[in-house]
Design an enzyme around this catalytic site. Structure first.
Site, PDB file in Angstrom:
ATOM      1  N   ILE A 109      35.048  40.116  44.658  1.00  0.00           N
ATOM      2  CA  ILE A 109      36.833  39.671  44.303  1.00  0.00           C
ATOM      3  C   ILE A 109      37.147  38.428  45.087  1.00  0.00           C
ATOM      4  O   ILE A 109      37.342  38.821  46.295  1.00  0.00           O
ATOM      5  CB  ILE A 109      37.447  41.148  44.526  1.00  0.00           C
ATOM      6  CG1 ILE A 109      36.788  42.390  43.814  1.00  0.00           C
ATOM      7  CG2 ILE A 109      38.925  40.676  44.079  1.00  0.00           C
ATOM      8  CD1 ILE A 109      36.623  42.043  42.372  1.00  0.00           C
ATOM      9  N   GLU A 110      37.461  37.696  44.416  1.00  0.00           N
ATOM     10  CA  GLU A 110      37.749  36.316  45.120  1.00  0.00           C
ATOM     11  C   GLU A 110      39.248  35.954  44.896  1.00  0.00           C
ATOM     12  O   GLU A 110      39.882  34.797  45.418  1.00  0.00           O
ATOM     13  CB  GLU A 110      36.963  35.360  44.722  1.00  0.00           C
ATOM     14  CG  GLU A 110      35.303  35.560  45.188  1.00  0.00           C
ATOM     15  CD  GLU A 110      34.347  34.353  44.811  1.00  0.00           C
ATOM     16  OE1 GLU A 110      34.777  33.317  44.837  1.00  0.00           O
ATOM     17  OE2 GLU A 110      33.256  34.646  45.092  1.00  0.00           O
ATOM     18  N   GLN A 111      39.867  36.395  43.870  1.00  0.00           N
ATOM     19  CA  GLN A 111      41.341  36.690  43.676  1.00  0.00           C
ATOM     20  C   GLN A 111      41.854  37.641  42.901  1.00  0.00           C
ATOM     21  O   GLN A 111      41.130  38.581  42.814  1.00  0.00           O
ATOM     22  CB  GLN A 111      41.461  35.204  42.842  1.00  0.00           C
ATOM     23  CG  GLN A 111      40.617  35.435  41.550  1.00  0.00           C
ATOM     24  CD  GLN A 111      40.531  34.013  40.679  1.00  0.00           C
ATOM     25  OE1 GLN A 111      40.866  32.821  41.545  1.00  0.00           O
ATOM     26  NE2 GLN A 111      40.344  34.019  39.460  1.00  0.00           N
ATOM     27  N   PHE A 117      34.682  27.819  44.515  1.00  0.00           N
ATOM     28  CA  PHE A 117      33.802  29.006  44.325  1.00  0.00           C
ATOM     29  C   PHE A 117      32.722  28.804  43.736  1.00  0.00           C
ATOM     30  O   PHE A 117      32.025  27.771  43.678  1.00  0.00           O
ATOM     31  CB  PHE A 117      34.882  29.852  43.537  1.00  0.00           C
ATOM     32  CG  PHE A 117      36.152  30.165  43.797  1.00  0.00           C
ATOM     33  CD1 PHE A 117      37.369  29.452  43.784  1.00  0.00           C
ATOM     34  CD2 PHE A 117      36.250  31.305  44.637  1.00  0.00           C
ATOM     35  CE1 PHE A 117      38.474  29.949  44.399  1.00  0.00           C
ATOM     36  CE2 PHE A 117      37.441  31.793  45.224  1.00  0.00           C
ATOM     37  CZ  PHE A 117      38.782  31.000  45.134  1.00  0.00           C
TER      38      PHE A 117
END
Length: 486
Positions: free
Chosen positions: A179-181, A484
């Protein structure tokens, strides 16, 4: 069309024989120190190259030897698509251009991969479904929504049942959260709901996460503090704390993650992996040649008990980079897959109230710490503090022979140190002269005047050398940014 159907049907029948191949195969062991986890699904090589013959291969292609232990299948990159169903994207292997979706949804039917998954599992490998990825449309509005989504994941990919199972009869071994955002709301409830299914299951399931190395992680930080993860794949690339600064106490921060694993994580046995790009084209920064990576992995393995192995992005890149994954596996096996011996606390014991110049090492609270710059505070796992834990340790530390506590810096040699330049980029530990004093940068900075209220510079005292200021250093062209995955 008829040939394709027959081909896939043949693979389904082949799955019936897989059980016979499991005899003598060791199952995935999360407690080991030599595991290799590698993402598959996004064809990162194909995104950066044009030689189609070397694009990502079928999943089973990467399970033909013992180099890889865990494969997160990437990604579910949208939680709620058509028909409120999750959206799966597997690059060139299974996508909406060549494969069908389940009626009324945008969820791909990739059931031809069932035999690939089962083949890999029969060889002792664990495979999980990875949620998120860079640029993904993911997130929850509430805990109840997250719990309902956990039900969907359990039924569609794990041990539940559903008419919309993308991998057919294959049962994956867990869930990975990249989960990056999108915030952290609901993810703890999501994991807790999945754990409720796992507790009564007949097989072992895993929960893993892939935080950025910057601590605490913006998206997963509160989640991994609240619920148990089996492993985290810390992304030491595309970040200022990446592998490119392994030898810098103000950069590489695996020690901070080790303290988290041993003292903060709800699971004290959680494993921490060094996340690495599998080639120079797999990430914007952080790639290291095989020999350098082997040294980083071996050193980290011998220093920190939470170390679990290496994670790589991704399989397609590793295989075309002369089996980068296999080189790392060989180094880890040579270092030892089981057992950990704590290094001795060989640095002098920290003394409260003493002042320590940059690069000083002390032993304190079960770790050897290195001063990032001039330090007077007590070592803690504060990522913005004066100290970095560079090794866990055990035993009595030598008594300190440091001088008595002082009130601050006295003087420093300015010989050969360049004058501060407003256009230059400085990283933690770099020194400049300004206004007759020697200054040391605490962290990355550009344009921040030494002595200003910003506080990025430590005053090391008046210059003790008559040769004070040289020509300004050349400005670096790269500014920090958060990339990313490709």
């Amino acid at each position: 069309m008829a040939w394709t159907t027959l081909f896939r049907a043949t693979r389904v029948f082949a799955a019936l024989a897989i059980g016979l191949a499991t005899v003598g195969v060791d199952a995935f062991d999360n407690s080991r120190y030599d595991n290799v986890a590698i993402y598959w699904g996004q064809d990162s090589y194909g995104a950066t190259h044009t030689d189609v013959a070397n694009y990502q291969k079928r999943l089973s292609f990467y399970c033909q030897d013992d180099a890889i232990d865990m494969i997160p299948i990437a990604f579910i990159n949208k939680f709620y698509g058509t028909g409120n169903a999750p959206v799966l994207d597997l690059g060139n292997t299974c996508n909406t251009s060549i494969d069908s979706t389940f009626s009324g949804t945008g969820l791909l039917d990739c059931s031809f991969l069932a035999t690939d998954i089962q083949t890999c599992q029969s060889k002792g490998k664990a495979l999980t479904i990875s949620l998120g990825g860079g640029g993904a449309s993911v997130g929850f509005q509430s805990d109840s929504q997250a719990e309902a989504f956990a039900d969907t994941i359990w039924n569609d990919f794990l041990g539940g049942s559903s008419s919309t199972r993308p991998f057919g009869s294959a049962v994956l071994d867990g869930v990975d959260l990249d989960i990056e955002q999108g915030g952290s709301t609901g993810y703890a409830a999501f994991v807790t709901r999945l754990r409720s299914y796992f507790n009564g299951a007949s097989k072992k399931y895993y929960i893993t996460g892939a935080p950025q190395c910057v601590y605490p992680d913006a998206s997963l930080g509160s989640v991994i503090n609240a619920v148990a993860f089996d492993a985290i794949y810390v992304q030491f690339y595309n970040n200022p704390c990446g592998l490119q600064v392994f030898n810098s106490a103000s950069g590489f921060n695996f020690g901070i993650w080790d303290i988290w694993a041993r003292t903060i994580s709800p699971n004290p046995n959680v494993k921490v992996y060094v996340g690495a790009p599998a080639s120079s084209t797999a990430a914007g920064s952080g790639y290291q040649d095989p020999a350098t990576l082997a040294n980083i992995l071996t050193t980290t393995r011998n220093r920190f008990p939470s170390f679990g192995g290496v994670m790589m992005w991704d399989a397609s890149q590793a295989y075309q980079n002369n089996r980068y994954d296999l080189a790392a596996k060989n180094a880890l096996v040579a270092a030892g897959g089981t057992g950990f011996t704590f290094p001795s606390c060989s640095a002098q014991a920290y003394v409260q109230g003493n002042n320590y110049p940059g690069s000083s090492q002390v032993s304190y609270n079960g770790y050897i710490w290195e001063a990032k710059w001039y330090a007077s505070s007590t070592p803690t796992n504060d990522p913005n503090g004066d100290w970095m834990p560079i090794s866990a340790c055990a035993g009595d530390a030598p008594s300190s022979t440091s001088t008595a506590p002082g009130s601050g810096p006295t003087s420093g040699s300015c010989s050969g140190v360049a004058a501060w330049s407003s256009s230059a980029v400085y990283t933690g530990g770099q020194q400049v002269t300004y206004n007759g004093h020697l200054w040391t940068a605490k962290w990355w900075t550009q344009g921040d005047l030494p002595g200003s209220s910003v506080g990025v510079w430590t005053d090391d005292g008046a210059c003790s050398s008559s040769k004070r200021e040289e020509a300004p250093v050349a400005a670096r062209s790269l500014a920090p940014s958060r990339f990313f995955r490709l």
